[in-house]
Design an enzyme around this catalytic site. Structure first.
Site, PDB file in Angstrom:
ATOM      1  N   LYS A  97     -27.871 -32.721 -22.768  1.00  0.00           N
ATOM      2  CA  LYS A  97     -28.855 -33.284 -21.658  1.00  0.00           C
ATOM      3  C   LYS A  97     -28.867 -34.676 -22.348  1.00  0.00           C
ATOM      4  O   LYS A  97     -28.587 -35.145 -23.382  1.00  0.00           O
ATOM      5  CB  LYS A  97     -30.212 -32.481 -21.936  1.00  0.00           C
ATOM      6  CG  LYS A  97     -30.357 -32.098 -23.326  1.00  0.00           C
ATOM      7  CD  LYS A  97     -30.453 -33.075 -24.462  1.00  0.00           C
ATOM      8  CE  LYS A  97     -31.303 -34.017 -24.502  1.00  0.00           C
ATOM      9  NZ  LYS A  97     -31.455 -35.114 -25.709  1.00  0.00           N
ATOM     10  N   ARG A 165     -29.399 -43.610 -29.297  1.00  0.00           N
ATOM     11  CA  ARG A 165     -30.663 -43.581 -28.799  1.00  0.00           C
ATOM     12  C   ARG A 165     -31.300 -45.032 -28.431  1.00  0.00           C
ATOM     13  O   ARG A 165     -32.015 -45.171 -27.789  1.00  0.00           O
ATOM     14  CB  ARG A 165     -31.607 -42.693 -29.636  1.00  0.00           C
ATOM     15  CG  ARG A 165     -31.257 -41.471 -29.153  1.00  0.00           C
ATOM     16  CD  ARG A 165     -31.960 -40.364 -30.570  1.00  0.00           C
ATOM     17  NE  ARG A 165     -31.337 -39.109 -30.545  1.00  0.00           N
ATOM     18  CZ  ARG A 165     -30.217 -38.817 -30.780  1.00  0.00           C
ATOM     19  NH1 ARG A 165     -29.558 -39.559 -31.267  1.00  0.00           N
ATOM     20  NH2 ARG A 165     -29.905 -37.521 -30.667  1.00  0.00           N
ATOM     21  N   ASP A 177     -33.635 -39.290 -23.734  1.00  0.00           N
ATOM     22  CA  ASP A 177     -33.628 -38.336 -24.609  1.00  0.00           C
ATOM     23  C   ASP A 177     -34.283 -37.122 -24.951  1.00  0.00           C
ATOM     24  O   ASP A 177     -34.029 -36.221 -25.057  1.00  0.00           O
ATOM     25  CB  ASP A 177     -33.668 -39.357 -25.984  1.00  0.00           C
ATOM     26  CG  ASP A 177     -32.920 -38.520 -27.206  1.00  0.00           C
ATOM     27  OD1 ASP A 177     -31.769 -37.741 -27.012  1.00  0.00           O
ATOM     28  OD2 ASP A 177     -33.560 -38.536 -28.347  1.00  0.00           O
TER      29      ASP A 177
END
Ligand SMILES: NC(=O)c1ccc[n+]([C@@H]2O[C@H](COP(=O)([O-])OP(=O)(O)OC[C@H]3O[C@@H](n4cnc5c(N)ncnc54)[C@H](OP(=O)(O)O)[C@@H]3O)[C@@H](O)[C@H]2O)c1
Length: 328
Positions: A97, A165, A177
């Site tokens: 994801k 990130r 995230d």
């Protein structure tokens, strides 16, 4: 059941620390190969984890006939390109994801799935944890009356500019995230798509990624979901589901540990200040092992997934709408 023969693209932290150990904890998975952009890193990782084959390059792993399915824990902007390559090489795919950066990009993977007939799934491990199946069951059976609100806080502190990130180019930021989780859970628990959204998005002025995002989603029938996610805040996670006659609190909603029980609180609100909250403890389970086992069941059984890739497309539509609503 014959174990699924997995290959792993990249030596990602999540792969090494969680997903590969999860594969190990189920007899429905076997890790046969790992690839890295760097051959030495692949070999070192394979030796450390007892993986038989190591490849210096992702394409080489995709060319290996012994690999049946590929796990993709690459930076977010590389998920779809590599998932399409894997499907075209005849592999089934479990992809981290968020599946893509936009709904349109995710749709290209849906087209690749349909063209190749491969099983391609987004890796939302929480959907396989019994605590979330229990929460959904309690809501469906009306234990808290009508679900009216879901609230979520999810945060950690990571300002390392070298971390994916913190890279806008690679699809970093809090909403991609960790905001993807409450968006998915709210859609899942309300069983619908939000009709309206609002958001506040605070970005790092130098890096460009969102570091503090708060969101509101309005669902058909009047229910609402809200969340705050941050990559520059104290580590914390909690979800509350509030209904017309009760509430459920999920104490470790996302990073459920594999070695100790998880607790949810079910409260009919009959007494003040949590006094009527009843704890339900879930047995310790490895949600990554369950994710792998569910993938194997779908693949070996030729079953239609509960969460097909179209769900990832819908999740990304909401994420895009939130970014739009929160842009200054
Ligand atoms: N489901 C979960 O619980 C969970 C938790 C954490 C992360 N994730 C997801 O997993 C993915 C990876 O996260 P992570 O924190 O594990 O990342 P990470 O440790 O930075 O790993 C990413 C890997 O991608 C490969 N890579 C290829 N091109 C790269 C590039 N240009 N820059 C950096 N790395 C590159 C690298 O492997 P090689 O150098 O070996 O090729 C690297 O090890 C993300 O999509 C994230 O959203 C999911």
């Amino acid at each position: 059941m014959e174990p699924v023969r997995w290959g792993v693209l990249g030596t990602a932290k999540i792969a090494v620390e969680k997903v590969i150990p999860g594969f190990r904890r189920t007899d429905t998975a076997e890790v046969v190969a790992i690839a890295s952009r760097d051959a030495g890193r692949a070999q070192a990782c394979a030796a450390r984890l007892g993986i038989p084959k190591a490849y210096g390059g992702y394409e080489a792993l995709l060319a290996d006939d012994a690999v049946e399915a590929v796990y993709i824990p690459l930076p977010n902007d590389q998920h779809v390109p590599w998932a399409i390559r894997a499907a075209d090489a005849g592999k089934h795919v479990l992809c981290e994801k968020p599946l893509a950066l936009t709904a349109a990009e995710a749709e290209t993977l849906v087209a690749a799935r349909d063209r190749t007939g491969r099983l391609i799934q987004e890796a939302f491990m929480v959907r396989h944890h019994p605590q979330w199946l229990r929460v959904r069951e309690l809501i469906r059976e009306g234990r808290i009356g009508t679900l009216l609100a879901m609230t979520c806080t999810f945060s950690y502190h990571n300002a390392d500019p070298a971390n994916i990130r913190n890279s806008a180019e690679q699809g970093g930021g809090a909403l991609y995230d960790i905001g993807c989780y409450p968006v998915m859970l709210a859609r899942w628990l309300f069983g619908a798509e939000p009709e309206r959204v609002a958001a506040l998005v605070e970005r790092d002025p130098d890096l460009g990624i969102d570091v503090l995002t708060s969101a509101l989603m309005a669902f058909p029938g009047g229910g609402q979901a809200s969340f705050t996610v941050s990559t520059r805040m104290v580590p914390y996670q909690r979800v509350h589901c509030l209904g017309s006659r009760g509430r459920i609190e999920v104490l470790i909603p996302f990073n459920a540990p594999p070695d100790r029980p998880c607790r949810i609180l079910v409260d009919d609100g009959s007494r003040h200040a949590d006094a009527s909250a009843v704890a339900e403890d879930m047995d310790a389970v490895d949600q990554y092992a369950l994710q792998a086992a569910d993938f194997a069941r779908l693949l070996r059984g030729g079953l239609a997934p509960d969460y097909p890739l179209e769900d990832a497309v819908a999740n990304l539509r909401v994420i895009e709408a939130l970014f739009k609503a929160g842009s200054k």
